[in-house]
Design an enzyme around this catalytic site. Structure first.
Site, PDB file in Angstrom:
ATOM      1  N   CYS A 240      63.109  65.261  23.600  1.00 12.50           N
ATOM      2  CA  CYS A 240      61.828  65.971  23.684  1.00 12.50           C
ATOM      3  C   CYS A 240      61.018  65.680  22.425  1.00 12.50           C
ATOM      4  CB  CYS A 240      62.068  67.479  23.824  1.00 12.50           C
ATOM      5  SG  CYS A 240      60.533  68.421  23.801  1.00 12.50           S
ATOM      6  N   ASN A 249      69.540  62.307  26.715  1.00 14.02           N
ATOM      7  CA  ASN A 249      70.397  63.069  27.629  1.00 14.02           C
ATOM      8  C   ASN A 249      71.750  62.375  27.726  1.00 14.02           C
ATOM      9  OD1 ASN A 249      67.443  63.203  28.797  1.00 14.02           O
ATOM     10  ND2 ASN A 249      68.490  65.046  29.463  1.00 14.02           N
TER      11      ASN A 249
HETATM   12  P1  HMG Z   1      46.345  72.260  25.816  1.00 13.95           P
HETATM   13  O1  HMG Z   1      45.695  71.333  24.845  1.00 13.95           O
HETATM   14  O2  HMG Z   1      46.611  73.661  25.371  1.00 13.95           O
HETATM   15  O3  HMG Z   1      45.534  72.281  27.187  1.00 13.95           O
HETATM   16  O4  HMG Z   1      47.706  71.591  26.286  1.00 13.95           O
HETATM   17  P2  HMG Z   1      44.270  73.107  27.641  1.00 13.95           P
HETATM   18  O5  HMG Z   1      44.646  73.847  28.869  1.00 13.95           O
HETATM   19  O6  HMG Z   1      43.694  73.873  26.471  1.00 13.95           O
HETATM   20  O7  HMG Z   1      43.221  71.957  28.022  1.00 13.95           O
HETATM   21  C1  HMG Z   1      42.727  71.031  27.054  1.00 13.95           C
HETATM   22  C2  HMG Z   1      42.315  69.750  27.759  1.00 13.95           C
HETATM   23  O8  HMG Z   1      43.483  69.145  28.327  1.00 13.95           O
HETATM   24  C3  HMG Z   1      41.334  69.973  28.940  1.00 13.95           C
HETATM   25  O9  HMG Z   1      40.501  68.813  29.020  1.00 13.95           O
HETATM   26  C4  HMG Z   1      42.241  69.987  30.125  1.00 13.95           C
HETATM   27  O10 HMG Z   1      41.589  69.599  31.327  1.00 13.95           O
HETATM   28  C5  HMG Z   1      43.277  68.941  29.729  1.00 13.95           C
HETATM   29  P3  HMG Z   1      39.009  68.831  28.416  1.00 13.95           P
HETATM   30  O11 HMG Z   1      38.313  69.953  29.145  1.00 13.95           O
HETATM   31  O12 HMG Z   1      39.158  69.075  26.949  1.00 13.95           O
HETATM   32  O13 HMG Z   1      38.521  67.453  28.768  1.00 13.95           O
HETATM   33  N1  HMG Z   1      44.554  69.148  30.409  1.00 13.95           N
HETATM   34  C6  HMG Z   1      45.247  68.184  31.048  1.00 13.95           C
HETATM   35  N2  HMG Z   1      45.018  66.884  31.247  1.00 13.95           N
HETATM   36  C7  HMG Z   1      45.928  66.175  31.978  1.00 13.95           C
HETATM   37  N3  HMG Z   1      47.028  66.738  32.511  1.00 13.95           N
HETATM   38  C8  HMG Z   1      47.292  68.052  32.342  1.00 13.95           C
HETATM   39  C9  HMG Z   1      46.383  68.816  31.577  1.00 13.95           C
HETATM   40  N4  HMG Z   1      46.359  70.125  31.218  1.00 13.95           N
HETATM   41  C10 HMG Z   1      45.249  70.320  30.520  1.00 13.95           C
HETATM   42  N5  HMG Z   1      48.401  68.579  32.883  1.00 13.95           N
HETATM   43  C11 HMG Z   1      49.530  71.272  27.835  1.00 13.95           C
HETATM   44  C12 HMG Z   1      48.585  72.269  27.185  1.00 13.95           C
HETATM   45  C13 HMG Z   1      50.624  72.051  28.546  1.00 13.95           C
HETATM   46  C14 HMG Z   1      48.748  70.410  28.812  1.00 13.95           C
HETATM   47  C15 HMG Z   1      50.125  70.378  26.715  1.00 13.95           C
HETATM   48  O14 HMG Z   1      50.727  71.209  25.776  1.00 13.95           O
HETATM   49  C16 HMG Z   1      51.174  69.420  27.217  1.00 13.95           C
HETATM   50  O15 HMG Z   1      50.853  68.465  27.925  1.00 13.95           O
HETATM   51  N6  HMG Z   1      52.469  69.642  26.862  1.00 13.95           N
HETATM   52  C17 HMG Z   1      53.561  68.839  27.366  1.00 13.95           C
HETATM   53  C18 HMG Z   1      54.536  68.499  26.263  1.00 13.95           C
HETATM   54  C19 HMG Z   1      55.677  67.724  26.855  1.00 13.95           C
HETATM   55  O16 HMG Z   1      55.530  66.954  27.786  1.00 13.95           O
HETATM   56  N7  HMG Z   1      56.915  67.915  26.317  1.00 13.95           N
HETATM   57  C20 HMG Z   1      58.082  67.240  26.797  1.00 13.95           C
HETATM   58  C21 HMG Z   1      58.531  67.738  28.145  1.00 13.95           C
HETATM   59  S1  HMG Z   1      59.524  69.206  28.063  1.00 13.95           S
HETATM   60  C22 HMG Z   1      61.124  68.627  27.699  1.00 13.95           C
HETATM   61  O17 HMG Z   1      61.299  67.478  27.406  1.00 13.95           O
HETATM   62  C23 HMG Z   1      62.291  69.568  27.818  1.00 13.95           C
HETATM   63  C24 HMG Z   1      63.093  69.325  29.105  1.00 13.95           C
HETATM   64  O18 HMG Z   1      63.580  67.985  29.170  1.00 13.95           O
HETATM   65  C25 HMG Z   1      64.282  70.301  29.186  1.00 13.95           C
HETATM   66  C26 HMG Z   1      65.136  70.331  27.915  1.00 13.95           C
HETATM   67  O19 HMG Z   1      65.549  69.265  27.432  1.00 13.95           O
HETATM   68  O20 HMG Z   1      65.370  71.460  27.454  1.00 13.95           O
HETATM   69  C27 HMG Z   1      62.224  69.561  30.349  1.00 13.95           C
HETATM   70 MG    MG Z   2      65.335  67.246  28.148  1.00 18.82          MG
END
Ligand code: HMG
Ligand code: MG
Length: 305
Positions: A240, A249
């Protein structure tokens, strides 16, 4: 408890594996790897993530990739979804399973999603309803269940409360994440004993990162408590980007090899699984942590070509 007769493997390499990868794979290359994983008959492949592309640049072609998959029968194609915008992209691509996520520790949730746990939960509830209304299966990751890179210990009460909430939303499967590879067998046994007093084993999957080499031992421990669903990543790729210290993983080849040696069915084609891992190792051009990838050669294993 006796070991189960069969186990379901959830392949997360193209999502969890690539999200932390510095080598860029283009859309065709990603699709080729997914096709190799499908040829190994992995029943679930998490192909990408509809998060914000600036947050995970390695998966910025998620929409293009998800819309151009060579889908095969009997394989379910899943993607990670953080919010309604990601959900719209998921529906546009017509995938099978929506995988949502929330952390069990406040600081990790904030770093990973830019919002509090309390803000994330209603979003998951609404997305679950939307996914179900469209006839899709649902999965949710609960991260940092065995330890958090920021807060260290995660209280069991918090894990129970969030698991209960997610199941009450109607989510089909909760994957408990050992996000930074902190879990060890004794802890896994203790936490699962408590969880399985309240929740059915067939709703719980485990997602071990193998940072300290405990992945297989943790899976073996979990098998003996009745868990039959495990996440894994081809080659052991992964991590992550918002959890310092996290690495890949547990490798799918190592998990499948251990399960087959234990007499547990997976329906996965092991030689073709090795071939998929060989392919991704060559592509990222460094030695991956998987053991079986280096102990076997698909060229010698695959006899029918
Ligand atoms: P944010 O900046 O707070 O988003 O991010 P927002 O809602 O304030 O929006 C800001 C801008 O982003 C807006 O655009 C939205 O439209 C756009 P603007 O009006 O400025 O042009 N936006 C998006 N664009 C594309 N796709 C979207 C999206 N959402 C908003 N989905 C957000 C919040 C959740 C989007 C951000 O924090 C994010 O993308 N986080 C993901 C981080 C990530 O991927 N981490 C790794 C995965 S989790 C993991 O690996 C753990 C896991 O494997 C399990 C484990 O191992 O425990 C699953
Ligand atoms: Mg993971």
């Amino acid at each position: 408890m006796a070991l189960p007769k069969s186990v379901l493997i959830r392949e997360v390499g193209p999502r969890d594996g690539l999200q932390n990868e510095s080598v860029w794979l283009d859309t065709n290359e990603k699709r080729t790897w997914i096709d190799l994983l499908a040829a190994a008959q992995l029943p679930y492949i998490e192909v990408t993530s509809f998060v914000h592309p600036a947050w995970v640049p390695a998966l910025k072609d998620a929409r293009e990739l998800a819309q151009s998959l060579n889908k095969k029968d009997k394989i379910t194609y899943a993607a990670l979804i953080p919010n309604e915008k990601g959900l719209a992209h998921f529906f546009e691509a017509n995938l099978d399973i929506g995988a949502m996520f929330v952390s069990s520790s406040e600081t990790h949730n904030k770093k990973n999603m830019n919002q509090s746990i309390q803000e994330t939960l209603p979003v998951i509830k609404q997305m679950t309803a939307d996914l179900k209304a469209e006839g899709r299966k649902t999965r949710a990751y609960l991260s940092t269940v065995f330890g958090c890179p920021y807060e260290k210990q995660v209280p069991m009460d918090q894990v129970l409360r969030l698991t209960e909430y997610l199941l009450s939303c109607g989510i089909d499967e909760i994957s408990l994440g050992d996000t930074i590879g902190e879990a060890h067998p004794l802890q896994v046994e203790r936490r699962l004993d408590i969880l399985l007093e309240r929740f059915p084993a067939d709703k719980i999957a485990l997602h071990f990162h193998d940072t300290k080499g405990m992945g297989l031992a943790n899976i073996y421990t979990a098998l003996k408590t009745g868990i039959t669903i495990f996440d894994a990543s081809s080659g052991g790729l992964g991590g992550c980007p918002y959890a310092p210290g996290s690495s890949g993983n547990v490798a799918t080849e190592d998990v499948v090899h251990m399960l087959h040696k234990l007499g547990i069915e997976t329906n996965v084609d092991f030689p073709r699984l090795i071939r998929a891992a060989e392919w991704i190792e060559a592509k990222v051009d460094r030695t991956l942590p998987s053991h079986c990838l280096h102990a076997f050669h698909s060229h010698y294993l695959i006899k029918d070509e």
